[in-house]
Design a protein around this motif. Structure first.
Motif, PDB file in Angstrom:
ATOM      1  N   PHE A  57       0.482  -1.835  -0.253  1.00 27.90           N
ATOM      2  CA  PHE A  57      -0.287   0.189   0.035  1.00 27.90           C
ATOM      3  C   PHE A  57       0.899   1.193   0.313  1.00 27.90           C
ATOM      4  N   GLN A  58       0.227   2.414  -0.246  1.00 25.27           N
ATOM      5  CA  GLN A  58       1.270   3.503   0.178  1.00 25.27           C
ATOM      6  C   GLN A  58       1.586   3.808   0.643  1.00 25.27           C
ATOM      7  N   GLN A  59       3.156   4.400   1.167  1.00 22.79           N
ATOM      8  CA  GLN A  59       3.685   4.065   2.208  1.00 22.79           C
ATOM      9  C   GLN A  59       4.405   5.274   2.946  1.00 22.79           C
ATOM     10  N   THR A  60       4.025   6.132   2.372  1.00 25.30           N
ATOM     11  CA  THR A  60       4.465   7.780   2.545  1.00 25.30           C
ATOM     12  C   THR A  60       3.390   8.799   2.347  1.00 25.30           C
ATOM     13  N   LEU A  61       2.418   9.168   3.323  1.00 31.42           N
ATOM     14  CA  LEU A  61       1.124   9.673   2.596  1.00 31.42           C
ATOM     15  C   LEU A  61       1.148  11.371   3.645  1.00 31.42           C
ATOM     16  N   PRO A  62       0.544  12.142   2.704  1.00 32.66           N
ATOM     17  CA  PRO A  62       0.517  13.330   2.989  1.00 32.66           C
ATOM     18  C   PRO A  62      -0.223  14.141   3.960  1.00 32.66           C
ATOM     19  N   GLY A  63       1.003  14.843   5.052  1.00 30.07           N
ATOM     20  CA  GLY A  63      -0.435  15.245   6.128  1.00 30.07           C
ATOM     21  C   GLY A  63      -0.565  13.932   7.236  1.00 30.07           C
ATOM     22  N   GLY A  64       1.110  14.256   7.347  1.00 26.57           N
ATOM     23  CA  GLY A  64       1.147  12.443   8.581  1.00 26.57           C
ATOM     24  C   GLY A  64       0.426  13.141   9.998  1.00 26.57           C
ATOM     25  N   ARG A  65       0.531  14.896  10.398  1.00 25.21           N
ATOM     26  CA  ARG A  65       0.313  14.765  11.911  1.00 25.21           C
ATOM     27  C   ARG A  65      -1.087  14.197  11.448  1.00 25.21           C
ATOM     28  N   ALA A  66      -2.314  14.372  10.580  1.00 22.34           N
ATOM     29  CA  ALA A  66      -3.657  14.312  10.328  1.00 22.34           C
ATOM     30  C   ALA A  66      -3.997  12.872  10.031  1.00 22.34           C
ATOM     31  N   TRP A  67      -3.008  12.279   9.651  1.00 19.50           N
ATOM     32  CA  TRP A  67      -3.233  10.482   9.961  1.00 19.50           C
ATOM     33  C   TRP A  67      -3.026   9.775  10.836  1.00 19.50           C
ATOM     34  N   ARG A  68      -1.888  10.359  11.380  1.00 14.50           N
ATOM     35  CA  ARG A  68      -1.230   9.949  13.075  1.00 14.50           C
ATOM     36  C   ARG A  68      -2.723  10.087  13.791  1.00 14.50           C
ATOM     37  N   ASP A  69      -3.202  11.762  13.923  1.00 12.70           N
ATOM     38  CA  ASP A  69      -4.663  11.304  14.633  1.00 12.70           C
ATOM     39  C   ASP A  69      -5.825  10.769  14.418  1.00 12.70           C
ATOM     40  N   PHE A  70      -5.121  10.497  12.957  1.00 10.11           N
ATOM     41  CA  PHE A  70      -6.831   9.928  12.640  1.00 10.11           C
ATOM     42  C   PHE A  70      -6.836   8.753  13.550  1.00 10.11           C
ATOM     43  N   LEU A  71      -5.558   7.765  12.810  1.00 10.02           N
ATOM     44  CA  LEU A  71      -5.807   6.200  13.856  1.00 10.02           C
ATOM     45  C   LEU A  71      -5.885   5.843  14.630  1.00 10.02           C
ATOM     46  N   THR A  72      -4.973   7.172  15.470  1.00  6.15           N
ATOM     47  CA  THR A  72      -5.147   7.223  16.999  1.00  6.15           C
ATOM     48  C   THR A  72      -6.536   6.928  17.724  1.00  6.15           C
ATOM     49  N   THR A  73      -7.081   8.042  16.708  1.00  6.33           N
ATOM     50  CA  THR A  73      -9.348   7.821  17.414  1.00  6.33           C
ATOM     51  C   THR A  73      -9.575   7.027  16.737  1.00  6.33           C
ATOM     52  N   CYS A  74      -9.115   6.206  15.867  1.00  5.85           N
ATOM     53  CA  CYS A  74     -10.020   5.001  15.092  1.00  5.85           C
ATOM     54  C   CYS A  74      -8.952   3.841  16.511  1.00  5.85           C
ATOM     55  N   THR A  75      -8.478   3.584  16.722  1.00  3.52           N
ATOM     56  CA  THR A  75      -7.674   2.556  17.226  1.00  3.52           C
ATOM     57  C   THR A  75      -8.856   2.862  19.596  1.00  3.52           C
ATOM     58  N   ASN A  76      -8.938   4.339  19.422  1.00  2.37           N
ATOM     59  CA  ASN A  76      -9.490   3.599  20.895  1.00  2.37           C
ATOM     60  C   ASN A  76     -10.702   4.497  20.929  1.00  2.37           C
ATOM     61  N   THR A  77     -11.438   4.139  19.023  1.00  2.01           N
ATOM     62  CA  THR A  77     -12.647   4.523  18.845  1.00  2.01           C
ATOM     63  C   THR A  77     -13.877   2.622  18.204  1.00  2.01           C
ATOM     64  N   ARG A  78     -12.695   2.519  18.124  1.00  6.63           N
ATOM     65  CA  ARG A  78     -13.007   1.147  16.800  1.00  6.63           C
ATOM     66  C   ARG A  78     -13.610   1.569  15.619  1.00  6.63           C
ATOM     67  N   HIS A  79     -14.032   2.879  15.729  1.00 11.92           N
ATOM     68  CA  HIS A  79     -15.206   3.476  14.467  1.00 11.92           C
ATOM     69  C   HIS A  79     -14.967   4.922  14.084  1.00 11.92           C
ATOM     70  N   HIS A  80     -14.481   5.404  13.259  1.00 14.15           N
ATOM     71  CA  HIS A  80     -14.425   6.817  13.611  1.00 14.15           C
ATOM     72  C   HIS A  80     -14.186   7.337  11.743  1.00 14.15           C
ATOM     73  N   THR A  81     -14.890   8.406  11.358  1.00 16.19           N
ATOM     74  CA  THR A  81     -15.301   8.760  10.029  1.00 16.19           C
ATOM     75  C   THR A  81     -14.585  10.386  10.239  1.00 16.19           C
ATOM     76  N   ALA A  82     -13.686  10.784   9.534  1.00 16.51           N
ATOM     77  CA  ALA A  82     -12.827  12.203   9.487  1.00 16.51           C
ATOM     78  C   ALA A  82     -12.077  12.152   8.473  1.00 16.51           C
ATOM     79  N   GLU A  83     -11.994  13.592   7.675  1.00 14.41           N
ATOM     80  CA  GLU A  83     -11.434  14.283   6.070  1.00 14.41           C
ATOM     81  C   GLU A  83     -10.269  13.923   6.468  1.00 14.41           C
ATOM     82  N   VAL A  84      -9.726  12.991   5.813  1.00 18.29           N
ATOM     83  CA  VAL A  84      -7.791  12.676   5.466  1.00 18.29           C
ATOM     84  C   VAL A  84      -7.183  13.017   4.132  1.00 18.29           C
TER      85      VAL A  84
END
Length: 420
Positions: A57-84
């Motif tokens: 899969f794509q290994q380098t993603l733009p907006g690294g901080r946004a992706w880190r925040d998105f993935l952290t929320t996903c692992t905490n809530t199990r289900h998350h929707t946001a703009e990335v």
């Protein structure tokens, strides 16, 4: 039990994710089948504890901080929707993230994913993530093995280079020891001859009131010739030391008759030997050029000394001096021929190298291995050249070519001639 929301095509597309070569196409097709534009799977790296895109899969993603925040929320809530941000679409897209207990996260990008099929796909995520983790582990092991092989190869190369340097150092030390031993021998022999001649004269004087002038003259001439050879050897050593330090000697060219110079040096060497007959042949009354006479005397003397030394059975040594014209330039050509033991073919390419001696004479005939190297340096510094023609059993012929400069002109001095 398989969730009924996943049809046979979905399962087939999920199975397609197992092939790294087809993974991107399979992921895109699976995303489209369940209503999304694309998808990406993240698995937790056990070594660094971070979520990383699975292999393929794509290994380098733009907006690294946004992706880190998105993935952290996903692992905490199990289900998350946001703009990335998503590079393949070149914009910000809606992402639906589904997380499982082992830390893996499935992200559906864009479109309108069908909820039931998305949830069903999330149920298969642990199996898919486990396969991806095993693949990453295998890739990491392969990469580590490659690094290990490269490190081992570099270590072997370094060890070989160190061993080569060690052997070269040993050869250099042995060469220096051989040189010192040979130099001591070569310097001691003339001194022994001088002392022997002096003792002979003293005994003659003590035993007789009359002095045999002819005998006295002969012994003194021998002492003078031997002394001149001794001084020449010392000068060679000093000049080779200068060359090794990258400091060429300063030539002092003066009008010099090469034929007369050759005769003078030949006479000196004839005084020191009774086994050999040294003859000088010249087809001109004189051959005059602008050269450093003392240093050319040393060069010619070295060639004659070698001719005597490497002709232990005696014989004729012929020095020829001639004039040649080539491409509108005049050259003085001096050749020294002997009837000695000769030089093996394999040794000829190295005969002018510093400290190099023919393998057939090492241990049999004393020598320092610097005379020919010094001669080559001096001849080339005059803008000339030196060459050898030899074979075992038929003697050797050394030829020097020197440019005959016009009146008042200096001979050529190619800079490359003084650096070996």
């Amino acid at each position: 039990m398989t969730n009924p929301a996943l049809d046979a095509q979905s399962l087939s597309l999920v199975a397609g994710l197992a092939n790294p070569a087809r993974r991107r196409d399979a992921a895109s097709a699976l995303a489209t089948h369940i209503g999304a534009d694309d998808l990406i799977v993240f698995v937790r790296d056990p070594e660094i504890g971070a979520l990383l895109a699975a292999p393929g899969f794509q290994q380098t993603l733009p907006g690294g901080r946004a992706w880190r925040d998105f993935l952290t929320t996903c692992t905490n809530t199990r289900h998350h929707t946001a703009e990335v941000p998503w590079p393949e679409m070149g914009t910000v897209v809606r992402g639906l993230g589904l997380a499982v207990d082992d830390g893996a996260v499935l992200v559906l990008l864009g479109g309108s994913p069908h909820p039931a099929e998305a949830e069903a796909l999330g149920l298969l995520l642990p199996l898919v993530a486990a396969a991806f983790r095993d693949e990453r582990t295998a890739l990491s092991a392969a990469a580590q093995a490659t690094v290990a092989r490269q490190a081992a190869a570099q270590a072997r190369e370094l060890a070989e280079r160190l061993d080569s340097a060690r052997r070269e150092l040993q050869r250099e030390l042995q060469t220096r020891e051989d040189f010192l031993a040979s130099a001591s021998h070569d310097l001691k022999n003339p001194l022994t001859s001088i002392r022997g001649g002096a003792q002979l004269l003293r005994r003659h004087v003590e035993r007789s009131d009359e002095v045999d002038r002819a005998r006295l003259t002969r012994v003194l001439s021998q002492i003078e010739a031997i002394t001149a050879q001794l001084a020449s050897q010392i000068d060679e050593m000093l000049e080779m030391t200068r060359y090794r330090m990258g400091r060429p000697v300063d030539l002092e060219p003066r009008t010099t008759d090469l034929l007369e110079l050759a005769r003078r040096v030949a006479d000196q060497h004839q005084q020191a030997t009774e086994q050999h007959v040294i003859r000088v042949d010249g087809d001109h009354g004189s051959i005059v050029g602008r050269w450093d006479a003392p240093r050319l005397e040393r060069v010619v003397g070295n060639l004659l000394n070698n001719a005597v030394k490497y002709s232990p059975e005696g014989g004729a040594i012929v020095v020829t001096v001639a004039r040649e014209r080539e491409d509108a330039a005049e050259w003085a050509v001096l050749t020294v021929r002997d009837q000695g033991i000769g030089i093996p073919k394999d040794d000829l390419p190295h005969i002018f190298d510093r400290f190099q001696r023919s393998r057939t004479v090492v241990g049999r005939i004393a020598g320092t291995g610097i005379g020919l190297a010094a001669a080559k340096q001096l001849v080339e510094q005059h803008g000339g050249s030196i060459a050898v023609d030899s074979a075992p059993g038929r003697g050797s012929s050394f030829t020097i070519r020197l440019p005959i400069a016009a009146d008042g002109a200096e001979p050529a001095r190619p800079s490359e001639a003084i650096h070996q």
